[in-house]
Design a protein around this motif. Sequence first.
Motif, PDB file in Angstrom:
ATOM      1  N   ALA A 108       0.836  -1.201   0.000  1.00  0.00           N
ATOM      2  CA  ALA A 108       0.000   0.000   0.000  1.00  0.00           C
ATOM      3  C   ALA A 108       0.873   1.255   0.000  1.00  0.00           C
ATOM      4  O   ALA A 108       0.557   2.253  -0.663  1.00  0.00           O
ATOM      5  CB  ALA A 108      -0.931  -0.004   1.205  1.00  0.00           C
ATOM      6  N   PHE A 109       1.977   1.210   0.737  1.00  0.00           N
ATOM      7  CA  PHE A 109       2.958   2.299   0.729  1.00  0.00           C
ATOM      8  C   PHE A 109       3.479   2.510  -0.694  1.00  0.00           C
ATOM      9  O   PHE A 109       3.518   3.633  -1.210  1.00  0.00           O
ATOM     10  CB  PHE A 109       4.099   1.962   1.684  1.00  0.00           C
ATOM     11  CG  PHE A 109       5.210   2.980   1.723  1.00  0.00           C
ATOM     12  CD1 PHE A 109       5.187   4.011   2.647  1.00  0.00           C
ATOM     13  CD2 PHE A 109       6.292   2.890   0.856  1.00  0.00           C
ATOM     14  CE1 PHE A 109       6.211   4.950   2.686  1.00  0.00           C
ATOM     15  CE2 PHE A 109       7.323   3.820   0.888  1.00  0.00           C
ATOM     16  CZ  PHE A 109       7.282   4.858   1.816  1.00  0.00           C
ATOM     17  N   SER A 112       0.848   4.082  -2.974  1.00  0.00           N
ATOM     18  CA  SER A 112       0.731   5.537  -2.797  1.00  0.00           C
ATOM     19  C   SER A 112       1.904   6.251  -3.454  1.00  0.00           C
ATOM     20  O   SER A 112       1.745   7.336  -4.017  1.00  0.00           O
ATOM     21  CB  SER A 112       0.659   5.895  -1.314  1.00  0.00           C
ATOM     22  OG  SER A 112      -0.573   5.495  -0.742  1.00  0.00           O
ATOM     23  N   ASP A 118      -6.158   5.219  -5.740  1.00  0.00           N
ATOM     24  CA  ASP A 118      -6.015   4.340  -4.586  1.00  0.00           C
ATOM     25  C   ASP A 118      -6.285   2.893  -4.976  1.00  0.00           C
ATOM     26  O   ASP A 118      -6.838   2.608  -6.048  1.00  0.00           O
ATOM     27  CB  ASP A 118      -6.935   4.783  -3.449  1.00  0.00           C
ATOM     28  CG  ASP A 118      -8.404   4.742  -3.822  1.00  0.00           C
ATOM     29  OD1 ASP A 118      -8.968   3.631  -3.905  1.00  0.00           O
ATOM     30  OD2 ASP A 118      -8.997   5.817  -4.037  1.00  0.00           O
ATOM     31  N   GLN A 183      -5.880   3.216   3.323  1.00  0.00           N
ATOM     32  CA  GLN A 183      -5.202   3.972   2.276  1.00  0.00           C
ATOM     33  C   GLN A 183      -6.184   4.832   1.505  1.00  0.00           C
ATOM     34  O   GLN A 183      -5.899   5.983   1.169  1.00  0.00           O
ATOM     35  CB  GLN A 183      -4.478   3.024   1.314  1.00  0.00           C
ATOM     36  CG  GLN A 183      -3.556   3.742   0.348  1.00  0.00           C
ATOM     37  CD  GLN A 183      -3.754   3.336  -1.104  1.00  0.00           C
ATOM     38  OE1 GLN A 183      -4.821   2.844  -1.486  1.00  0.00           O
ATOM     39  NE2 GLN A 183      -2.739   3.547  -1.920  1.00  0.00           N
ATOM     40  N   TYR A 187      -5.784   8.837   1.242  1.00  0.00           N
ATOM     41  CA  TYR A 187      -5.007   8.710   0.009  1.00  0.00           C
ATOM     42  C   TYR A 187      -4.281  10.005  -0.371  1.00  0.00           C
ATOM     43  O   TYR A 187      -3.093   9.984  -0.700  1.00  0.00           O
ATOM     44  CB  TYR A 187      -5.902   8.260  -1.135  1.00  0.00           C
ATOM     45  CG  TYR A 187      -5.137   7.955  -2.407  1.00  0.00           C
ATOM     46  CD1 TYR A 187      -4.172   6.956  -2.426  1.00  0.00           C
ATOM     47  CD2 TYR A 187      -5.351   8.687  -3.573  1.00  0.00           C
ATOM     48  CE1 TYR A 187      -3.449   6.675  -3.574  1.00  0.00           C
ATOM     49  CE2 TYR A 187      -4.639   8.406  -4.726  1.00  0.00           C
ATOM     50  CZ  TYR A 187      -3.684   7.402  -4.721  1.00  0.00           C
ATOM     51  OH  TYR A 187      -2.976   7.135  -5.856  1.00  0.00           O
ATOM     52  N   SER A 190      -1.351  10.578   1.800  1.00  0.00           N
ATOM     53  CA  SER A 190      -0.312   9.563   1.587  1.00  0.00           C
ATOM     54  C   SER A 190       0.457   9.835   0.306  1.00  0.00           C
ATOM     55  O   SER A 190       1.681   9.649   0.261  1.00  0.00           O
ATOM     56  CB  SER A 190      -0.930   8.158   1.560  1.00  0.00           C
ATOM     57  OG  SER A 190      -1.649   7.916   0.361  1.00  0.00           O
TER      58      SER A 190
END
Length: 329
Positions: A108-109, A112, A118, A183, A187, A190
Motif C-alpha cells: 500500500a505504501f 501511494s 487508490d 489507504q 489517500y 499519503s
Amino acid sequence: MVKNSDQTQNGETRAEDRTVEDVFDDTYKEKDGPKPPREIVWRNVVLMALLHIGALYGLTITPSASIPTLLWTAVCFFISALGVTAGAHRLWSHRSYKASLPLRIFLAFGNSMAFQNDIYEWARDHRVHHKFSETDADPHNAQRGFFFSHIGWLLVRKHPDVIEKGKKLDLSDLKSDAVVMFQRKHYKMSVLLVCFGVPMFVPWYLWGESLWVGYFVPGLLRYAIVLNATWLVNSAAHMWGMRPYDSHINPRENMFVALSAIGEGFHNYHHTFPFDYATSEFGGGKLNLTTSFIDLMCSVGLAKDCKRASPEIVMARVQRTGDGSHKTG
C-alpha cells in the motif's frame, strides 16, 4: 470466490480458485447508436502536461545528481512499481496470492508512491477492464487507439458503461481489507508524503542532495517513468506482440513491456489465465521481477497460496487457441 466452475473467455472450465469479477463477460453488448460525446477533463490535461514537462527537466539535470541519489531513484521506482504490480494488480485485483499484514502495508505504501489512484479504485477499474475487455465498458479500451489506451483515457470522462459496470461489481473483499480502506481514506495525504515527500527529502536529509534535484529526479522523473511503464501494459501490450495462448483476444506477449513494467508484459497469458500470480507461464524468469519478489516473500513467510495454471491446462490452451508462436522454457 468460485471453485471448479468458472468460465474463461472461450468457455473453458478451470479447477483453480479465483475471483469471478475478473472473468471475461462475453454476454455484454455495446449499445447501438452514436457514441456519447468525448468530454475532455482539462484539469487532468494540464496536470499531465506539467508532470511530463517536469519529468523532462528532471531528465536534463540527472547528470548533476549524485550516485546515491540515482540509486535512490531506482529504489523508489522499484517500490512504486511493486505497489502496482504485486499490490494493486496481482494481490488486490486478482487475489492471485495471499499477503500478510506487513506485506500489505508495504505494498500500500508503494501504491501511494506510484500515485495511480487508490487501491480500491485501481482494482475496481482493472476488474472492469478484464470483464469487459476491448469494449465500451473497458476503461482503457485499446480499440480506441494507442493514445487513448495509453494516457487519453485519463484525460476524458469515463464512458457511461464503465461507470455502470463498475458499480455492479462485487468489491466486498476490498471493502473488508483494513489496509485498502485506510489507504483510500487517507489517500491524498499519503500521496503528498510518499510519492513526492519521501523521494525528495530522503536524499536531502541523508547525504545532502539538493531539494531541487530530489524533487525532479527521484520525484517527478521517477513518477512519470512508472506511470508510462504501467500505461504501456494497457496500450503496447494490447497491440504489438505474439499471442501464443489465445489468438482471439488482443493482449500480446511484449518483452519490452515486461522489462519496463517489471513483469507485466506477458499479457496474452495474463488475459487467458488472469488468476495466475506469475502472470506468465515461466514464473520468475524472463524479465518477471514481480514474480521473483512474490516468491521471495513466500520464502520468508510473508506471502502464501500462490495460484498457478497447471502445465496441462496451459498446453491444452496453446494447442486449441494459440497463434503457433509458443515456445517452452
